[in-house]
Motif scaffolding. Sequence first.
Motif, PDB file in Angstrom:
ATOM      1  N   CYS A 175     -50.700 -17.442 146.616  1.00  0.00           N
ATOM      2  CA  CYS A 175     -51.224 -18.758 146.241  1.00  0.00           C
ATOM      3  C   CYS A 175     -50.654 -19.211 144.902  1.00  0.00           C
ATOM      4  CB  CYS A 175     -52.754 -18.707 146.161  1.00  0.00           C
ATOM      5  SG  CYS A 175     -53.537 -20.290 145.796  1.00  0.00           S
ATOM      6  N   VAL A 176     -50.293 -20.499 144.842  1.00  0.00           N
ATOM      7  CA  VAL A 176     -49.803 -21.088 143.586  1.00  0.00           C
ATOM      8  C   VAL A 176     -50.629 -22.308 143.192  1.00  0.00           C
ATOM      9  CG1 VAL A 176     -47.448 -20.236 143.817  1.00  0.00           C
ATOM     10  CG2 VAL A 176     -48.067 -22.435 144.845  1.00  0.00           C
ATOM     11  N   ALA A 177     -51.849 -22.387 143.711  1.00  0.00           N
ATOM     12  CA  ALA A 177     -52.715 -23.532 143.421  1.00  0.00           C
ATOM     13  C   ALA A 177     -53.195 -23.509 141.972  1.00  0.00           C
ATOM     14  CB  ALA A 177     -53.914 -23.530 144.367  1.00  0.00           C
ATOM     15  N   THR A 178     -53.638 -24.657 141.496  1.00  0.00           N
ATOM     16  CA  THR A 178     -54.207 -24.771 140.155  1.00  0.00           C
ATOM     17  C   THR A 178     -55.657 -25.235 140.252  1.00  0.00           C
ATOM     18  OG1 THR A 178     -53.311 -27.023 140.017  1.00  0.00           O
ATOM     19  CG2 THR A 178     -52.059 -25.266 138.950  1.00  0.00           C
ATOM     20  N   HIS A 179     -56.442 -24.872 139.237  1.00  0.00           N
ATOM     21  CA  HIS A 179     -57.812 -25.360 139.166  1.00  0.00           C
ATOM     22  C   HIS A 179     -57.809 -26.751 138.552  1.00  0.00           C
ATOM     23  CE1 HIS A 179     -62.093 -25.556 138.021  1.00  0.00           C
ATOM     24  NE2 HIS A 179     -62.244 -24.786 139.067  1.00  0.00           N
ATOM     25  N   PRO A 180     -58.533 -27.710 139.144  1.00  0.00           N
ATOM     26  CA  PRO A 180     -58.402 -29.100 138.711  1.00  0.00           C
ATOM     27  C   PRO A 180     -59.313 -29.537 137.575  1.00  0.00           C
ATOM     28  CG  PRO A 180     -59.754 -28.999 140.675  1.00  0.00           C
ATOM     29  CD  PRO A 180     -59.314 -27.588 140.393  1.00  0.00           C
ATOM     30  N   SER A 181     -60.259 -28.701 137.154  1.00  0.00           N
ATOM     31  CA  SER A 181     -61.265 -29.149 136.188  1.00  0.00           C
ATOM     32  C   SER A 181     -60.694 -29.394 134.800  1.00  0.00           C
ATOM     33  CB  SER A 181     -62.389 -28.116 136.090  1.00  0.00           C
ATOM     34  OG  SER A 181     -63.311 -28.461 135.078  1.00  0.00           O
ATOM     35  N   ASP A 182     -61.109 -30.490 134.177  1.00  0.00           N
ATOM     36  CA  ASP A 182     -60.853 -30.722 132.757  1.00  0.00           C
ATOM     37  C   ASP A 182     -61.930 -30.034 131.933  1.00  0.00           C
ATOM     38  OD1 ASP A 182     -58.568 -32.763 132.699  1.00  0.00           O
ATOM     39  OD2 ASP A 182     -59.980 -33.749 134.032  1.00  0.00           O
ATOM     40  N   MET A 183     -63.185 -30.209 132.342  1.00  0.00           N
ATOM     41  CA  MET A 183     -64.314 -29.653 131.604  1.00  0.00           C
ATOM     42  C   MET A 183     -64.189 -28.151 131.405  1.00  0.00           C
ATOM     43  SD  MET A 183     -68.346 -29.554 132.717  1.00  0.00           S
ATOM     44  CE  MET A 183     -68.067 -28.124 133.777  1.00  0.00           C
ATOM     45  N   ALA A 184     -63.764 -27.441 132.445  1.00  0.00           N
ATOM     46  CA  ALA A 184     -63.701 -25.983 132.370  1.00  0.00           C
ATOM     47  C   ALA A 184     -62.685 -25.508 131.342  1.00  0.00           C
ATOM     48  CB  ALA A 184     -63.363 -25.397 133.749  1.00  0.00           C
ATOM     49  N   VAL A 185     -61.631 -26.268 131.126  1.00  0.00           N
ATOM     50  CA  VAL A 185     -60.614 -25.888 130.139  1.00  0.00           C
ATOM     51  C   VAL A 185     -61.209 -25.952 128.735  1.00  0.00           C
ATOM     52  CG1 VAL A 185     -58.317 -26.407 129.230  1.00  0.00           C
ATOM     53  CG2 VAL A 185     -58.799 -26.731 131.667  1.00  0.00           C
ATOM     54  N   ALA A 186     -61.944 -27.027 128.460  1.00  0.00           N
ATOM     55  CA  ALA A 186     -62.607 -27.141 127.158  1.00  0.00           C
ATOM     56  C   ALA A 186     -63.639 -26.030 126.982  1.00  0.00           C
ATOM     57  CB  ALA A 186     -63.266 -28.503 127.029  1.00  0.00           C
ATOM     58  N   LEU A 187     -64.406 -25.741 128.027  1.00  0.00           N
ATOM     59  CA  LEU A 187     -65.417 -24.684 127.937  1.00  0.00           C
ATOM     60  C   LEU A 187     -64.774 -23.321 127.683  1.00  0.00           C
ATOM     61  CD1 LEU A 187     -67.868 -25.705 130.809  1.00  0.00           C
ATOM     62  CD2 LEU A 187     -68.223 -25.951 128.345  1.00  0.00           C
ATOM     63  N   ALA A 188     -63.588 -23.099 128.248  1.00  0.00           N
ATOM     64  CA  ALA A 188     -62.892 -21.826 128.020  1.00  0.00           C
ATOM     65  C   ALA A 188     -62.534 -21.665 126.551  1.00  0.00           C
ATOM     66  CB  ALA A 188     -61.633 -21.749 128.885  1.00  0.00           C
ATOM     67  N   ALA A 189     -62.055 -22.733 125.925  1.00  0.00           N
ATOM     68  CA  ALA A 189     -61.690 -22.668 124.506  1.00  0.00           C
ATOM     69  C   ALA A 189     -62.922 -22.561 123.615  1.00  0.00           C
ATOM     70  CB  ALA A 189     -60.870 -23.896 124.121  1.00  0.00           C
ATOM     71  N   LEU A 190     -64.069 -23.033 124.104  1.00  0.00           N
ATOM     72  CA  LEU A 190     -65.302 -23.030 123.311  1.00  0.00           C
ATOM     73  C   LEU A 190     -66.139 -21.768 123.536  1.00  0.00           C
ATOM     74  CD1 LEU A 190     -66.248 -26.768 123.879  1.00  0.00           C
ATOM     75  CD2 LEU A 190     -65.499 -25.752 121.712  1.00  0.00           C
ATOM     76  N   ASP A 191     -65.595 -20.790 124.256  1.00  0.00           N
ATOM     77  CA  ASP A 191     -66.280 -19.509 124.496  1.00  0.00           C
ATOM     78  C   ASP A 191     -67.613 -19.687 125.213  1.00  0.00           C
ATOM     79  OD1 ASP A 191     -64.378 -17.690 123.340  1.00  0.00           O
ATOM     80  OD2 ASP A 191     -64.964 -18.433 121.376  1.00  0.00           O
ATOM     81  N   ALA A 192     -67.630 -20.570 126.190  1.00  0.00           N
ATOM     82  CA  ALA A 192     -68.847 -20.801 126.973  1.00  0.00           C
ATOM     83  C   ALA A 192     -69.155 -19.613 127.869  1.00  0.00           C
ATOM     84  CB  ALA A 192     -68.673 -22.059 127.823  1.00  0.00           C
ATOM     85  N   ARG A 193     -70.418 -19.533 128.275  1.00  0.00           N
ATOM     86  CA  ARG A 193     -70.885 -18.539 129.229  1.00  0.00           C
ATOM     87  C   ARG A 193     -71.636 -19.257 130.351  1.00  0.00           C
ATOM     88  NH1 ARG A 193     -70.445 -13.396 127.201  1.00  0.00           N
ATOM     89  NH2 ARG A 193     -71.967 -12.579 128.667  1.00  0.00           N
TER      90      ARG A 193
END
Length: 327
Positions: A157-175
């Motif tokens: 698989c070479v698909a990408t995840h489409p979320s914008d929100m999740a990228v910001a949450l990843a940088a913000l150390d969300a749980r």
Amino acid sequence: MKSFGYLRVDRTDQALAAYAAHPGARYIAGGTNLVDLLKLGVADASFLVDISRLPLDGVDETPDGGLRIGATVRNSDLAAHPLVRTRYTALSQALLSGASAQLRNAATTGGNLLQRTRCLYFQDVSKPCNKRVPGTGCPAREGVHRDLAVLGHSQQCVATHPSDMAVALAALDARVNLLGLEGERTVPLTEFHRLPGDTPEHDTVVRPGELVTAVTLPPPAGVHSVYRKARDRASYAFALVSVAAVLTVEDGVVRHAALAFGGLAHAPWRARAAEEVLRGAPATEETCVRAADAELAAADPLRDNAFKVPLARNLAVSVLTDLASRP
């Protein structure tokens, strides 16, 4: 038309029980992704459990100064929340860059995290797709893959995840908080989505029947954060590349750095190699270039998406140098 059962619940225990009692059940809240997939025949559901009325629509400050975001909070409400706009600017920017105003009014926090890929082959049931039907192949590798992954992909698989929100949450150390019949558990956002490996049909670590109940953010690690998105048109388009970054600079030296990419991988891509270069280094453009190059050295583009690598590099350098120059 396919018939299906439907139940609206107002308690989490009712939701879990309804899911367990109906094989083939699916949870639905805003429906902005699931309904599309049901119409296309990509997803199937014999029973829908409507969780939109669950009491999970609050945004509350935690005792340590962080934030708890309920799973049914609408994207538009979250983007406009005063604490999000002032303390977690990258999250507000990411939400406002996604979809349209109408969709943001319906889409929920939990649903945004759980949305499926927009790969053309995944959405076309007349084509093979390992994510949709394991073992049938990945025609995107030799076919149309301009928008797809350059990091963390596999032969399957070479698909990408489409979320914008999740990228910001990843940088913000969300749980991410999850609730199932076996109880509650918490998963770091960076471990919530899976890379494809040999089982691309599994997008996340969510177990059957589990509910996303909330996303929790720690106290802001830096004064400034930014989300920036490169796309084919100015609105209503998924990211070719996006960058979320948090940077703290003291006396000209980077004391804290968090960086995540979107549009490059099957999951929001936390740029650990870049962060290692940044921490303790002079807050200069040269440092930002070295950091971006260190992360993207692992890129493995396909025939038609190699342009994503310099695009990601330039976008990351632009965002980081902007943050580094702020007082």
